[in-house]
Design an enzyme around this catalytic site. Structure first.
Site, short mmCIF file in Angstrom:
data_model
loop_
_atom_site.label_atom_id
_atom_site.label_comp_id
_atom_site.label_asym_id
_atom_site.label_seq_id
_atom_site.Cartn_x
_atom_site.Cartn_y
_atom_site.Cartn_z
CE LYS A 217 -3.13 3.04 0.56
NZ LYS A 217 -4.16 3.37 -0.41
CB CYS A 271 -3.48 8.94 0.02
SG CYS A 271 -5.18 8.86 0.60
#
Ligand code: SAJ
Length: 421
Positions: A217, A271
């Site tokens: 991720k 993010c």
């Protein structure tokens, strides 16, 4: 939980990822309890309404709440599967240290109701080792349960890490259709989590270990950050050398194996501008390019501000239109936005000469208060402003024809108007 019985699911954290995930699991027919610390969020969802903006989410939440499949509470209850989707921000130490305290608090809540046979899945973007740390916290709270990786025999519960990788604005579609990496503390844990995701994910679900899934991720977002940094660095080199960066990129991208991304005023959102630091924190000596990319993308914001100021100063008296505040095109999310930073800095310096156009905003954010800057529509800005600074590539800005921009001083930070060098 045997055969095809639908598991009872508890989703902890009802934000941008947790709420859509809870709604999609409920749509698949599983009874879902959503847990959030905010009374307001819980009440809103229980009315069948939503507290965030996301395409089609309102209709879906309304439907699953009406069908009795989704219910929200501030209190956790026993379930078969627990999905943790709480924030992992930076600690307040100024060193970009990941703060996993919300994950650990959620794990403690889960531990209080956990029973033999349950599955616990962490979805929050997390530094490598967080799922194991969560397992250790649960093990400490519940010595009566055999935990995976800590017992020679059969563990009583399963633990896995399964990150989301959805794009804001397309969350429902991507939650269903994107492939998923599912990392188990043990292979058996991964298989348990896989069986759960298969209920509502149409993309391919690939199993691995928890640490690899955590790193995957982080790597996805760091990869994009590094590539955007390359584009942003090129734009700063081009500015120094008097080159048109858009022309250079257009030409270079004609090479069959070159695909340079688009320079802009920096990288925003919660993010890509955050996750690479989790890698740097875990391996500061080795993560050199990843750290540099973060610094380059942050520096681009200051470079854009300096160029914008220089353009304003050579156009004394002209009104300045800052086009866009969002962190990227066609969304109403203004958090961590470089466009917002640049526009607010110009507003502080040039006051009522500044007009902001943001079709996705109902008013200007608080840092504009007292500056004299105004939120106007695009027609007003085109009529009144001599300086145009597109900061976001919203479609509504892209279609402004050259004749409506004629005789204006333009600094096109996103390359939305190919006729402007
Ligand atoms: N940006 C550029 N130039 C580009 C592309 C993006 O300046 O060529 C800027 C955008 O304007 C924005 C920022 O980068 O400010 C990030 O935008 P984005 O569209 O690249 O990504 P996010 O933050 O909306 O979503 C990302 C996605 N990650 C990847 O594409 C690898 C998404 O799939 C993740 O799920 C999401 O982060 C997340 O939640 O981690």
């Amino acid at each position: 939980m045997r055969g095809d019985t639908k598991p009872d699911v508890c989703v902890i954290g009802l934000g941008y990822i947790g709420l859509p995930t809870a709604a999609i699991i409920a749509r698949a027919g599983c009874p879902v309890l959503g847990v959030d610390v905010s009374e307001r969020v819980v009440e809103t969802i229980n009315r069948g309404e939503i507290h965030i903006e996301e395409v089609d989410l309102d209709g879906l939440v309304q439907a699953v709440v009406q069908r009795g499949l989704l219910r929200a509470s501030t209190e956790i209850s026993p379930a078969d599967v627990f999905v943790i989707a709480v924030p992992t921000p930076f600690a307040k130490d100024g060193n970009h240290t990941p703060d996993t305290s919300y994950v650990m608090a959620a794990a403690e809540k889960v531990a209080s109701v956990l029973k033999k046979g349950d599955t616990v899945i962490l979805e929050s973007t997390s530094p490598v080792g967080t799922t194991e740390a969560m397992r250790d916290a649960i093990a400490a709270a519940r010595p009566d349960l055999a935990m995976p990786g800590l017992t020679d025999g059969q563990p009583d519960v399963s633990l896995a890490y399964c990150p989301e990788r959805v794009l804001p604005g397309k969350i429902l579609e991507e939650l269903t259709h994107n492939d998923r990496s599912i990392g188990g503390i043990t292979p058996r844990c991964a298989r348990k989590a896989l069986a759960f995701y298969k209920r509502f994910v149409k993309g391919e679900c690939v199993t691995t270990d928890a640490r690899s899934a955590e790193m995957t991720k982080l790597v996805e977002n760091a990869f994009r950050d590094v590539n955007i940094a390359f584009a942003n660095e090129l734009s700063m080199i081009a500015d120094r050398q008097g080159l048109d960066v858009w022309e250079v990129i257009r030409l270079a991208n004609r090479h069959p194996r070159v695909n340079i991304l688009t320079p802009g005023p920096g990288v925003g959102g919660h993010c890509i501008a955050v996750d690479p630091w989790f890698i740097v924190h875990g391996a500061p000596e080795e993560a050199k390019i990843i750290r540099q990319a973060r610094e380059t993308n942050d520096a681009k914001m200051h470079h854009v501000l300096a160029r914008a100021k220089a353009l304003v100063e050579v156009n004394p008296g002209a009104k300045i239109a800052c086009l866009g505040l969002a962190f990227k095109a066609n969304i109403d999310d203004f958090r961590e936005s470089p466009a917002r930073y640049v526009a607010a800095s110009l507003a502080r310096e040039f006051g009522e000469r500044v007009q902001v156009v943001e079709p996705y905003a109902g008013g200007l954010p608080k840092e504009f208060e007292g500056t004299g800057a105004e939120l106007v529509d695009i027609d007003t800005a085109l009529e009144e402003c001599g300086v145009l600074i597109p900061l976001v590539d919203h479609d509504v800005f892209k279609v402004i024809p050259p004749e409506e921009r004629a005789n204006k001083a333009v600094y096109d930070t996103r390359g939305i108007w190919p006729d402007v060098a």
